[in-house]
Design a protein around this motif. Structure first.
Motif, mmCIF file in Angstrom:
data_model
loop_
_atom_site.group_PDB
_atom_site.id
_atom_site.type_symbol
_atom_site.label_atom_id
_atom_site.label_comp_id
_atom_site.label_asym_id
_atom_site.label_seq_id
_atom_site.Cartn_x
_atom_site.Cartn_y
_atom_site.Cartn_z
ATOM 1 N N ALA A 196 31.807 -20.952 20.771
ATOM 2 C CA ALA A 196 32.925 -21.742 21.266
ATOM 3 C C ALA A 196 32.589 -23.234 21.282
ATOM 4 O O ALA A 196 33.391 -24.075 20.852
ATOM 5 N N LYS A 197 31.396 -23.559 21.754
ATOM 6 C CA LYS A 197 30.991 -24.970 21.796
ATOM 7 C C LYS A 197 30.956 -25.585 20.408
ATOM 8 O O LYS A 197 31.338 -26.748 20.212
ATOM 9 N N ALA A 198 30.494 -24.819 19.438
ATOM 10 C CA ALA A 198 30.408 -25.325 18.063
ATOM 11 C C ALA A 198 31.782 -25.660 17.496
ATOM 12 O O ALA A 198 31.891 -26.473 16.573
ATOM 13 N N LEU A 199 32.815 -25.052 18.067
ATOM 14 C CA LEU A 199 34.184 -25.297 17.606
ATOM 15 C C LEU A 199 34.908 -26.319 18.476
ATOM 16 O O LEU A 199 36.114 -26.501 18.344
ATOM 17 N N GLY A 200 34.187 -26.965 19.390
ATOM 18 C CA GLY A 200 34.771 -28.030 20.193
ATOM 19 C C GLY A 200 35.324 -27.601 21.528
ATOM 20 O O GLY A 200 35.896 -28.417 22.259
ATOM 21 N N TRP A 201 35.161 -26.314 21.890
ATOM 22 C CA TRP A 201 35.586 -25.860 23.208
ATOM 23 C C TRP A 201 34.549 -26.277 24.244
ATOM 24 O O TRP A 201 33.356 -26.358 23.953
ATOM 25 N N GLN A 202 34.989 -26.543 25.469
ATOM 26 C CA GLN A 202 34.065 -26.577 26.586
ATOM 27 C C GLN A 202 33.800 -25.123 26.978
ATOM 28 O O GLN A 202 34.716 -24.303 26.971
ATOM 29 N N ALA A 203 32.552 -24.802 27.298
ATOM 30 C CA ALA A 203 32.223 -23.400 27.555
ATOM 31 C C ALA A 203 31.074 -23.294 28.533
ATOM 32 O O ALA A 203 30.159 -24.124 28.545
ATOM 33 N N LEU A 204 31.133 -22.242 29.354
ATOM 34 C CA LEU A 204 30.097 -21.941 30.343
ATOM 35 C C LEU A 204 29.652 -20.505 30.184
ATOM 36 O O LEU A 204 30.474 -19.615 29.942
ATOM 37 N N GLN A 205 28.350 -20.256 30.368
ATOM 38 C CA GLN A 205 27.866 -18.885 30.398
ATOM 39 C C GLN A 205 27.915 -18.379 31.832
ATOM 40 O O GLN A 205 27.323 -18.967 32.734
ATOM 41 N N PHE A 206 28.612 -17.280 32.031
ATOM 42 C CA PHE A 206 28.803 -16.708 33.361
ATOM 43 C C PHE A 206 27.556 -15.952 33.790
ATOM 44 O O PHE A 206 27.077 -15.056 33.073
ATOM 45 N N VAL A 207 27.023 -16.292 34.968
ATOM 46 C CA VAL A 207 25.890 -15.562 35.532
ATOM 47 C C VAL A 207 26.194 -15.095 36.956
ATOM 48 O O VAL A 207 25.330 -14.548 37.630
ATOM 49 N N GLY A 208 27.423 -15.319 37.406
ATOM 50 C CA GLY A 208 27.817 -14.903 38.745
ATOM 51 C C GLY A 208 28.917 -15.791 39.278
ATOM 52 O O GLY A 208 29.074 -16.942 38.848
ATOM 53 N N ASP A 209 29.688 -15.263 40.237
ATOM 54 C CA ASP A 209 30.836 -16.024 40.735
ATOM 55 C C ASP A 209 30.424 -17.248 41.542
ATOM 56 O O ASP A 209 31.135 -18.256 41.552
ATOM 57 N N ALA A 210 29.250 -17.211 42.206
ATOM 58 C CA ALA A 210 28.821 -18.378 42.987
ATOM 59 C C ALA A 210 28.545 -19.567 42.068
ATOM 60 O O ALA A 210 28.959 -20.700 42.353
ATOM 61 N N GLY A 211 27.840 -19.317 40.969
ATOM 62 C CA GLY A 211 27.574 -20.393 40.023
ATOM 63 C C GLY A 211 28.841 -20.896 39.368
ATOM 64 O O GLY A 211 28.998 -22.110 39.152
ATOM 65 N N LEU A 212 29.754 -20.004 39.058
ATOM 66 C CA LEU A 212 31.018 -20.426 38.462
ATOM 67 C C LEU A 212 31.818 -21.270 39.438
ATOM 68 O O LEU A 212 32.405 -22.297 39.050
ATOM 69 N N GLU A 213 31.849 -20.882 40.689
ATOM 70 C CA GLU A 213 32.574 -21.673 41.687
ATOM 71 C C GLU A 213 32.012 -23.096 41.755
ATOM 72 O O GLU A 213 32.778 -24.074 41.789
ATOM 73 N N ARG A 214 30.685 -23.231 41.768
ATOM 74 C CA ARG A 214 30.089 -24.572 41.801
ATOM 75 C C ARG A 214 30.536 -25.394 40.598
ATOM 76 O O ARG A 214 30.877 -26.578 40.737
ATOM 77 N N GLU A 215 30.521 -24.785 39.426
ATOM 78 C CA GLU A 215 30.920 -25.504 38.209
ATOM 79 C C GLU A 215 32.383 -25.936 38.286
ATOM 80 O O GLU A 215 32.728 -27.063 37.911
ATOM 81 N N LEU A 216 33.240 -25.060 38.757
ATOM 82 C CA LEU A 216 34.667 -25.383 38.824
ATOM 83 C C LEU A 216 34.934 -26.491 39.830
ATOM 84 O O LEU A 216 35.765 -27.369 39.578
ATOM 85 N N VAL A 217 34.241 -26.472 40.950
ATOM 86 C CA VAL A 217 34.396 -27.534 41.939
ATOM 87 C C VAL A 217 33.871 -28.864 41.386
ATOM 88 O O VAL A 217 34.532 -29.906 41.508
ATOM 89 N N GLU A 218 32.681 -28.828 40.757
ATOM 90 C CA GLU A 218 32.107 -30.057 40.210
ATOM 91 C C GLU A 218 33.002 -30.666 39.127
ATOM 92 O O GLU A 218 33.052 -31.896 38.990
ATOM 93 N N ARG A 219 33.703 -29.837 38.404
ATOM 94 C CA ARG A 219 34.592 -30.336 37.346
ATOM 95 C C ARG A 219 35.964 -30.731 37.880
ATOM 96 O O ARG A 219 36.835 -31.169 37.116
ATOM 97 N N GLY A 220 36.185 -30.557 39.178
ATOM 98 C CA GLY A 220 37.454 -30.930 39.765
ATOM 99 C C GLY A 220 38.594 -29.988 39.464
ATOM 100 O O GLY A 220 39.760 -30.359 39.553
ATOM 101 N N LEU A 221 38.259 -28.736 39.132
ATOM 102 C CA LEU A 221 39.294 -27.773 38.764
ATOM 103 C C LEU A 221 39.791 -26.956 39.944
ATOM 104 O O LEU A 221 40.886 -26.423 39.913
ATOM 105 N N ILE A 222 38.968 -26.827 40.981
ATOM 106 C CA ILE A 222 39.380 -26.266 42.255
ATOM 107 C C ILE A 222 38.737 -27.076 43.348
ATOM 108 O O ILE A 222 37.796 -27.837 43.105
ATOM 109 N N VAL A 223 39.192 -26.884 44.575
ATOM 110 C CA VAL A 223 38.578 -27.551 45.729
ATOM 111 C C VAL A 223 37.978 -26.492 46.624
ATOM 112 O O VAL A 223 38.300 -25.302 46.516
#
Length: 223
Positions: A196-223
């Motif tokens: 996905a990244k090679a095609l210009g998408w932003q992408a994250l590898q999921f390793v758990g919901d806690a890490g995903l929540e941190r990423e989403l908050v840091e990116r300003g996508l949720i509060v």
């Protein structure tokens, strides 16, 4: 970043206001434990963890081979069962039992579902891009209320191609009507993330919901 006192008056940064979130399903939105599945369905074959791991390799072939064709919608259940039985030496009834039991073993991961609900409440478009056989996809669509939260999605069995092939990402962009840079893709499988990244998408590898929540908050996508 987002600054808000409640969901109803959330103010979105213009750099993220149009960002769509695209979820993989297996091991991201839905739990998938094939060893546990085989120990339950084929207890005599998968009597130990080692034996279960052996039969996971034999049946699912790292989701390539026969199962990869099933994921891609290139083979239907009767032919799949016959092919796996012939290749592995399992009885066709045993293979059929595994295939029949697998859809219900895809159970929602509560942490991810909660994050999707927060994203939806924040006005984020949600999509999915999943390698999934057609009978399994139809089961998920019938069974889970949160499937209605998605604005669209692509199953490999309908696209006739699997991740990480470029063609399925191109197909998804056309289906979603979005540019690559407007997407954040979440997948547990590293090669899919890199594709996905090679095609210009932003992408994250999921390793758990806690890490995903941190990423989403840091990116300003949720509060």
């Amino acid at each position: 970043m987002i600054k808000a006192s409640a969901w109803s008056d959330t103010l979105l940064d213009t750099s993220t206001v149009d960002m769509a979130i695209v979820f993989d399903f297996g091991r991201v939105v839905f739990d998938w434990q094939p060893e546990a599945l085989l120990r339950r369905v084929l207890p005599q074959r998968a009597a130990s963890l080692q034996a279960a791991a052996h039969w996971v390799d034999q049946i699912f072939q790292s989701y390539q081979g026969d199962w990869g064709d099933f994921d891609s919608g290139l083979v239907e259940v009767p032919a799949l069962v016959e092919r796996i039985a012939r290749r592995t030496g399992l009885d066709q009834a045993e293979v059929q039992a595994v295939v029949d039991a697998a859809p219900a073993s895809l159970t929602p991961l509560p942490g991810t579902v909660a994050l999707m609900e927060r994203l939806k409440a924040a006005g984020r478009p949600l999509y999915f891009l999943s390698n999934m056989p057609l009978p399994f996809a139809e089961h998920l669509e019938r069974t889970h209320h949160f499937m209605a939260w998605f604005d669209g999605g692509v199953f490999s069995s309908r696209a006739k191609v699997n991740k990480p092939a470029t063609a399925i990402f191109d197909h998804a962009l056309k289906q979603f009507g979005l540019p690559a840079e407007q997407i954040l893709f979440i997948d547990d499988h590293g090669p899919n993330v890199e594709a996905a990244k090679a095609l210009g998408w932003q992408a994250l590898q999921f390793v758990g919901d806690a890490g995903l929540e941190r990423e989403l908050v840091e990116r300003g996508l949720i509060v």
